[in-house]
Design a protein around this motif. Structure first.
Motif: not given
Length: 250
Positions: A64, A67, A80, A88
């Motif tokens: 995470g 992205r 996530l 996040l």
């Protein structure tokens, strides 16, 4: 070494058709190309591959920190890739542990304060029994009042590992955790990683260039050009080194 029932265990994390691209047009770099895999609960996975194969991008997307361009990443039942940045960030703090080659300790804090930092940031009280267990397993009982500059490289990495474990994370991601250590310290840290999997049921994912380190894992994933090209279970350092050598560009 790996438990025979890994495939029967629930997923600590999953990647589904994950891609990661940088740049645009003719300058586009495809760091990950449709990676799909499951990281079982209580498993130790090593990730290897030549320079530029996508190892660091894989770790960043799986944890995470970055992205993906497309595809989904799941931590347990949480996707996530569907979370806003603030949520996040909180999730990473509470459910993911990180260990880096450079330790990333706060120089002005003692070992104990560094270990407890994630809980302090989250406004949570430490579980004293859990903290005591972590400190004893990492061999830091008599080093808790020392600052990083007063510790050896191996001791600093053990502090970093204890910090990664203190929140009881779903997964610990380790990026070249033994790269800056001497042989004795490397073996001690690898032994600890193996112990937290076997004795504490922790899930560990480790990016490494060292076949000896990878041989401590249950499973080794081999990346090349952004794709998973092979998987080995309970492999020796010699087999792992040979496979990595065959992935190197000619």
């Amino acid at each position: 070494m790996p438990p025979s029932d890994l495939t029967d265990r629930p997923a600590a994390a999953r990647l589904v058709n994950v891609t990661r691209r940088y740049g645009r047009g003719d300058g586009t770099v495809h760091a990950l190309r449709g990676v799909s895999l499951t990281l079982p609960v209580g498993s130790f996975t090593a990730v290897m591959g030549p320079s530029g194969s996508g190892k660091s991008t894989f770790l960043r997307c799986a944890s995470g920190l970055d992205r993906p361009s497309s595809g989904t990443v799941h931590l347990g039942d949480t996707e996530l890739t569907a979370l806003r940045e603030r949520r996040l960030t909180l999730l990473r703090r509470e459910r993911i542990g990180f260990v880096f080659q450079s330790f990333n300790l706060v120089p002005s804090l003692t070992a104990r304060e560094n270990i407890l930092l994630p809980l302090r940031l989250a406004g949570r009280r430490p579980d004293r029994a859990w903290l005591r267990d972590i400190v004893e397993r990492t061999g830091l009982t008599d080093r808790l009042r020392h600052r990083p500059a007063e510790l050896s490289g191996g001791q600093r990495q053990r502090v970093a590992l204890a910090r990664a474990l203190v929140t009881r994370p779903d997964v610990v991601f380790a990026d070249e955790p033994t790269g800056a250590l001497d042989l004795a310290a490397r073996q001690a840290v690898l032994g600890l990683l193996r112990e937290v999997v076997d004795a504490m049921g922790q899930t560990v994912v480790m990016v490494t260039h060292d076949p000896v380190a990878a041989a401590h894992a249950d499973r080794v994933l081999f990346l090349a050009d952004g794709s998973v090209v092979d998987v080995m279970d309970a492999a020796s350092a010699e087999r792992i080194a040979d496979r990595v050598h065959r992935l190197e560009p000619r």
